[in-house]
Design a protein around this motif. Structure first.
Motif, PDB file in Angstrom:
ATOM      1  N   GLN A  47     -67.467  14.832  -9.236  1.00 14.76           N
ATOM      2  CA  GLN A  47     -66.270  13.991  -9.211  1.00 14.76           C
ATOM      3  C   GLN A  47     -65.887  13.650 -10.644  1.00 14.76           C
ATOM      4  OE1 GLN A  47     -66.761  10.283  -7.126  1.00 14.76           O
ATOM      5  NE2 GLN A  47     -64.814   9.440  -7.838  1.00 14.76           N
ATOM      6  N   ILE A  48     -64.608  13.863 -10.992  1.00 15.68           N
ATOM      7  CA  ILE A  48     -64.101  13.529 -12.331  1.00 15.68           C
ATOM      8  C   ILE A  48     -63.028  12.460 -12.174  1.00 15.68           C
ATOM      9  CG2 ILE A  48     -63.041  14.377 -14.448  1.00 15.68           C
ATOM     10  CD1 ILE A  48     -64.016  17.161 -13.754  1.00 15.68           C
ATOM     11  N   THR A  49     -63.211  11.361 -12.867  1.00 19.83           N
ATOM     12  CA  THR A  49     -62.252  10.265 -12.805  1.00 19.83           C
ATOM     13  C   THR A  49     -61.751   9.972 -14.209  1.00 19.83           C
ATOM     14  OG1 THR A  49     -63.435   9.309 -10.925  1.00 19.83           O
ATOM     15  CG2 THR A  49     -61.857   7.891 -12.074  1.00 19.83           C
ATOM     16  N   TYR A  50     -60.448  10.128 -14.419  1.00 20.68           N
ATOM     17  CA  TYR A  50     -59.814   9.791 -15.693  1.00 20.68           C
ATOM     18  C   TYR A  50     -59.150   8.424 -15.554  1.00 20.68           C
ATOM     19  CZ  TYR A  50     -60.249  14.736 -17.037  1.00 20.68           C
ATOM     20  OH  TYR A  50     -60.730  15.985 -17.356  1.00 20.68           O
ATOM     21  N   GLU A  51     -59.491   7.516 -16.440  1.00 15.15           N
ATOM     22  CA  GLU A  51     -58.823   6.222 -16.417  1.00 15.15           C
ATOM     23  C   GLU A  51     -59.026   5.490 -17.739  1.00 15.15           C
ATOM     24  OE1 GLU A  51     -62.314   3.626 -14.150  1.00 15.15           O
ATOM     25  OE2 GLU A  51     -60.423   4.037 -13.133  1.00 15.15           O
ATOM     26  N   SER A  61     -61.106   7.027 -20.472  1.00 16.81           N
ATOM     27  CA  SER A  61     -62.425   7.556 -20.137  1.00 16.81           C
ATOM     28  C   SER A  61     -62.312   8.755 -19.200  1.00 16.81           C
ATOM     29  CB  SER A  61     -63.285   6.478 -19.474  1.00 16.81           C
ATOM     30  OG  SER A  61     -63.573   5.435 -20.374  1.00 16.81           O
ATOM     31  N   ALA A  62     -63.353   9.580 -19.249  1.00 18.37           N
ATOM     32  CA  ALA A  62     -63.533  10.652 -18.273  1.00 18.37           C
ATOM     33  C   ALA A  62     -64.946  10.495 -17.733  1.00 18.37           C
ATOM     34  CB  ALA A  62     -63.350  12.019 -18.915  1.00 18.37           C
ATOM     35  N   ILE A  63     -65.042  10.043 -16.486  1.00 17.48           N
ATOM     36  CA  ILE A  63     -66.340   9.747 -15.881  1.00 17.48           C
ATOM     37  C   ILE A  63     -66.682  10.865 -14.896  1.00 17.48           C
ATOM     38  CG2 ILE A  63     -67.662   8.075 -14.540  1.00 17.48           C
ATOM     39  CD1 ILE A  63     -65.595   5.961 -15.493  1.00 17.48           C
ATOM     40  N   LEU A  64     -67.839  11.464 -15.069  1.00 17.29           N
ATOM     41  CA  LEU A  64     -68.301  12.534 -14.199  1.00 17.29           C
ATOM     42  C   LEU A  64     -69.481  12.031 -13.376  1.00 17.29           C
ATOM     43  CD1 LEU A  64     -66.798  14.084 -16.591  1.00 17.29           C
ATOM     44  CD2 LEU A  64     -68.182  16.045 -15.914  1.00 17.29           C
ATOM     45  N   ALA A  65     -69.351  12.143 -12.049  1.00 14.76           N
ATOM     46  CA  ALA A  65     -70.425  11.768 -11.129  1.00 14.76           C
ATOM     47  C   ALA A  65     -70.746  12.963 -10.247  1.00 14.76           C
ATOM     48  CB  ALA A  65     -70.009  10.574 -10.272  1.00 14.76           C
ATOM     49  N   SER A  66     -72.008  13.104  -9.883  1.00 13.34           N
ATOM     50  CA  SER A  66     -72.446  14.239  -9.079  1.00 13.34           C
ATOM     51  C   SER A  66     -73.060  13.751  -7.776  1.00 13.34           C
ATOM     52  CB  SER A  66     -73.487  15.073  -9.833  1.00 13.34           C
ATOM     53  OG  SER A  66     -72.946  15.612 -11.021  1.00 13.34           O
ATOM     54  N   GLY A 104     -73.365  14.233   0.102  1.00 14.79           N
ATOM     55  CA  GLY A 104     -72.734  13.077  -0.524  1.00 14.79           C
ATOM     56  C   GLY A 104     -73.685  12.115  -1.184  1.00 14.79           C
ATOM     57  N   ALA A 105     -75.000  12.410  -1.184  1.00 13.61           N
ATOM     58  CA  ALA A 105     -75.963  11.527  -1.842  1.00 13.61           C
ATOM     59  C   ALA A 105     -75.861  11.681  -3.351  1.00 13.61           C
ATOM     60  CB  ALA A 105     -77.384  11.864  -1.377  1.00 13.61           C
ATOM     61  N   PRO A 106     -75.836  10.585  -4.110  1.00 11.67           N
ATOM     62  CA  PRO A 106     -75.670  10.682  -5.574  1.00 11.67           C
ATOM     63  C   PRO A 106     -76.805  11.463  -6.219  1.00 11.67           C
ATOM     64  CG  PRO A 106     -75.338   8.428  -4.811  1.00 11.67           C
ATOM     65  CD  PRO A 106     -75.898   9.184  -3.651  1.00 11.67           C
ATOM     66  N   ILE A 107     -76.456  12.180  -7.274  1.00  9.98           N
ATOM     67  CA  ILE A 107     -77.432  12.880  -8.114  1.00  9.98           C
ATOM     68  C   ILE A 107     -77.402  12.200  -9.484  1.00  9.98           C
ATOM     69  CG2 ILE A 107     -78.066  15.057  -9.215  1.00  9.98           C
ATOM     70  CD1 ILE A 107     -76.591  16.517  -6.979  1.00  9.98           C
ATOM     71  N   GLY A 108     -78.495  11.550  -9.846  1.00  4.62           N
ATOM     72  CA  GLY A 108     -78.553  10.891 -11.146  1.00  4.62           C
ATOM     73  C   GLY A 108     -77.507   9.798 -11.286  1.00  4.62           C
ATOM     74  N   GLN A 109     -77.167   9.477 -12.521  1.00  4.20           N
ATOM     75  CA  GLN A 109     -76.192   8.449 -12.847  1.00  4.20           C
ATOM     76  C   GLN A 109     -74.918   9.085 -13.409  1.00  4.20           C
ATOM     77  OE1 GLN A 109     -76.524   5.110 -12.241  1.00  4.20           O
ATOM     78  NE2 GLN A 109     -78.438   5.714 -11.199  1.00  4.20           N
ATOM     79  N   PRO A 110     -73.737   8.522 -13.097  1.00  2.00           N
ATOM     80  CA  PRO A 110     -72.499   9.048 -13.696  1.00  2.00           C
ATOM     81  C   PRO A 110     -72.582   9.021 -15.214  1.00  2.00           C
ATOM     82  CG  PRO A 110     -72.008   7.487 -11.940  1.00  2.00           C
ATOM     83  CD  PRO A 110     -73.484   7.389 -12.191  1.00  2.00           C
TER      84      PRO A 110
END
Length: 810
Positions: free
Chosen positions: A268-272, A275-280, A285-291
């Motif tokens: 998931q890439i969120t621009y705001e 910032s550009a925040i990448l989460a996996s 749908g279970a999170p992998i590591g930290q964004p």
């Protein structure tokens, strides 16, 4: 579409999520048999379907805030509230928490239903629209219509933020309303592109195609299959290697090429706000590591560290796009463009018309089960989506499997499976009593927020006894004798008929697909796509209020391209969009002037002086074709380009654009005058825009077009032209798409600090002296970046504030 919650409390430094939670807070009281908040969605008392949520109205100065329209729309049903009383036998004085002994617990019956037409994007020249309804029940009073000053009635057009009434009572609790959002099946598909499909969250099917392109908003989601190419360090090439094409791995055979993902995952890439925040997450749908936050130093080699760079990669997208395009050899650059690379970084795919190599790789630093790796997000087998796709992996799901769809009891196996106790040793986890108690669990409430459920409206008075008949035996007679239970049932039916209606519009009753209202509002506020009507409201303080046809026609002409530009360049946020519209209003005269007047003057010695192709420049303002270069027609004075010094308005001057911004004298002042929404001006800016679009490359140089050796050596060494495009600078003004795109490019690529300036403003209306000063600072910084000075800054600020009044929530 522009959307807001039904209550608008003051907002200062709150985050978007925190403010929406305050605006749509559910009551603190809990149902005894579920421990869920009273009036929860989509299930409430006794595991019954519930249309929406109950909201505890916020207060200001000791008074409850009024209920407001959440979007523009048309009122389709109104029921004025009954005056409260203490008669315990009155049907509206029903107390479900003390049904054995009647007691006064008033429930207000004021009701307003509004039909809304939302616009979320466009496929070509056709807008993507959908129709939905918002309904507000338990109003204590109704407001008069904002313009007629008469009581609200069916057929009234209301605008977002206009008052509908005041919150009333629900079972004796003051300051509460019921709020819901629903649509029919056809419009559900238009909104979500889902055909009422349910996705098994425990066995999700991998995607086989990219998501929609007509609507793209919010976060991006990229599916990465097992075998997607990875690297431990930043790749030096941005073209995909044939050796690591991706998609060749097999989990079944445990065969994986070196440097590939061993398991499918999502990014998931969120621009705001820079910032550009990448989460996996994994395939479930279970999170992998930290964004992680992208940093420009992950992508660009620079000598000096810049403070805050780890939080500002969005501001550097243009630099990365130029860098990746510039790293290609000359032959490949001919098949590429910085614009194409920018879209790849921005959307995960190229949605625009400009070139991108077929084997372009999208290397990003991503969190994987094996740690942080560089991954090609554009490898074969990867698929791209956005929040506009309502992905199951993000929790969205449709529920229509209730075998008794004509009553209000939830018998959906899928819904029960969603909320049941995960402990498989619990043999009673599917029993209704246990399922009801699960509704109060935070993890369950979170899951239910993105359920889209089909069931009948609780406000339909027809067949009330039939739809709630299960309560007669399950609730009222389960522990009482028949006589006592019958009395309770009779009181309930009497109350149910008092808060339901026979004359509800058929279209509203057929809108039986229902959303969690808080989640719907929050999700759709990410859209940022403006309809013609919304743009007209923003510019209404000018000629639009006088019904100037040119203004209306211009908005309809440029609306889609304006939205494509703000979407592409991340300019459609609540902080940025008001400045874009306010500045553009001044630059383009509210979209009616996409090219500066060529020159002014009169006939000299029988020759046309100050006209283009024999036409007065003013007559060309609203024509698609702006004519041609000056001097091509026999009756046009060629010496205009000679020794006489005129500016682009045709006046003899000592200071003009003639020798600025890369211009080579008088001819260029005319050729490269201001065009487009931002009024792109000067040979240098035009050249750089054409390079950005891929119309010029650095592989060779064509002396037919560029004639000044010093200019060539300094600015455009080794460029070539694209015939038919660079021969005509007016393409920036005559092409609807180019008019808007050139403005977005200039602000993002040429003046990237304009993004920081806009983000330095507030996303609420300035009120205090310090807030006004902050707004002024931001507006002047944006004006300087766009205009190079403070020309007409007062008008620009006025236009920006006019946009804020419509776009923002106060």
């Amino acid at each position: 579409m522009i959307l807001s919650p039904p209550f608008l409390p003051a907002r200062t430094s709150q985050s978007e999520a925190a403010w929406l939670d305050a605006a749509m807070a559910q009551p603190t009281s809990r149902l005894s048999n579920t421990n869920a908040a009273e009036g929860s969605f989509p299930l409430s008392l006794r595991l019954g379907w519930h249309n929406g949520i109950h909201i505890q109205a916020p207060q200001a100065a000791g008074a409850y805030l009024p209920v407001r329209a959440v979007a523009d729309g048309t009122v389709v049903f109104v029921h004025p509230p009954t005056a409260p009383n203490n008669d315990v036998n009155h049907a509206l004085n029903y107390n479900p928490f003390n049904a054995g002994t009647p007691s006064p617990a008033w429930t207000s019956d004021g009701f307003v239903v509004i039909a809304h037409k939302g616009e979320i994007g466009a496929a070509g020249a056709v807008a993507t629209e959908f129709v939905y309804f918002s309904a507000c029940m338990h109003l204590g009073s109704l407001a008069n219509h904002a313009r007629t000053r008469q009581p609200l009635k069916a057929g009234d057009v209301v605008f977002r933020k206009e008052a509908l009434g005041t919150p009333g009572q629900i079972y004796g609790h003051d300051g509460q309303v019921h709020f819901e959002v629903c649509c029919d099946e056809a419009n559900l598909e238009k909104l979500t592109t889902r055909k009422r499909d349910w996705a098994d969250p425990l066995a999700p099917q991998p995607p086989t195609a990219n998501g929609r392109t007509d609507a793209v908003f919010g976060s991006l989601y990229i599916y990465l299959p097992a075998g997607t190419p990875t690297r431990a360090s930043q790749p030096t090439s941005h073209l995909r290697s044939a050796v690591h094409a991706g998609g060749a791995a097999s989990a079944a055979t445990d065969f994986f090429l070196p440097d590939t993902l061993r398991a499918a995952q999502w990014v998931q890439i969120t621009y705001e706000h820079g910032s550009a925040i990448l989460a996996s997450c994994d395939r479930l749908g279970a999170p992998i590591g930290q964004p992680r936050n992208d940093s420009r130093y992950d992508y660009i080699t620079v000598a000096t560290m810049r403070p805050g760079a780890s939080q500002s990669f969005e501001y550097d997208l243009s630099a990365v796009a130029n860098d990746r395009h510039g790293s290609l050899d000359a032959a490949t650059q001919a098949l590429s463009s910085p614009s194409g690379w920018y879209e790849l970084l921005r959307f995960g795919r190229n949605l625009g018309p400009d070139a991108l190599p077929a084997n372009a790789a999208h290397w990003r630093k991503v969190v994987t089960p094996d740690g942080g790796l560089w991954v090609d997000l554009n490898a074969p087998g990867t698929f791209k989506f956005s929040d506009a796709d309502f992905l199951a992996i993000t929790g969205w799901n449709c529920f229509d499997d209730d075998p008794t769809p004509t009553d209000q009891r939830c018998d959906s196996l899928r819904m029960k499976t969603l909320i049941r106790d995960p402990d498989r040793t619990n043999e009673g986890r599917m029993e209704r009593a246990q399922l009801a108690r699960r509704l109060g669990e935070p993890e369950v409430r979170n899951k239910l927020r993105r359920t889209i459920c089909k069931f009948p409206s609780e406000w339909d008075q027809k067949d009330v006894e039939k739809r709630y008949g299960w309560l007669e035996t399950e609730d009222f007679k389960s522990t009482d004798d028949d006589a006592t239970g019958a009395q309770k049932w009779e009181r309930f039916v009497k109350h149910a008929k008092a808060v339901t209606f026979l004359e509800l519009p058929e279209a509203f009753l057929k809108a039986d697909w229902r959303f969690h209202p808080r989640e719907f509002v929050g999700h759709m506020r990410k859209c940022g796509w403006l309809s013609c009507s919304e743009i007209e409201q923003i510019y209404k303080s000018h000629d639009l209020r006088n019904n100037n046809p040119a203004r209306f026609d211009a908005i309809r002409k440029y609306q889609i391209s304006l939205n494509l530009m703000t979407r592409k360049y991340l300019l459609n946020t609540s902080k940025r969009l008001p400045h874009i519209l306010g500045q553009g209003a001044e630059e383009s005269s509210f979209l009616t002037a996409m090219q500066e007047d060529s020159m002014t003057g009169s006939a000299v010695n029988g020759e046309v002086h100050g006209k283009v192709g024999g036409k007065d420049p003013q007559s060309l303002r609203n024509e698609l074709d702006f004519g041609h270069w000056w001097g091509f027609s026999p009756n046009e004075r060629v010496d205009w380009y000679g020794s006489k010094k005129f500016n682009s308005k045709g006046l003899l001057i000592a200071s003009s654009y003639n020798w600025r911004m890369g211009n080579l004298g008088d001819p260029d002042a005319q050729k490269f005058r201001g065009r487009g929404f931002k009024q792109l001006t000067g040979r240098l800016n035009y050249v750089q825009y054409w390079v950005y679009r891929g119309w010029l490359t650095r592989s060779s140089f064509d002396n037919h077009w560029w004639t000044d050796p010093q200019y060539v050596a300094r600015n455009v060494r080794g460029m070539t032209k694209t015939p038919g495009v660079v021969d005509n600078p007016e393409v920036v003004g005559t092409s609807i798409y180019n008019c808007m795109d050139a403005g977005g490019w200039y602000m993002t690529f040429q003046r990237p600090d304009v993004l920081r300036a806009m983000d330095g403003d507030m996303d609420y209306l300035a009120a205090s002296i310090s807030e006004l000063a902050q707004e002024t600072t931001a507006s002047k910084a944006v004006t300087l970046a766009i205009n190079g000075g403070e020309i007409a800054w007062d008008r620009r600020l006025k236009n920006t504030r006019a946009a804020k009044e419509i776009i923002l929530d106060q």
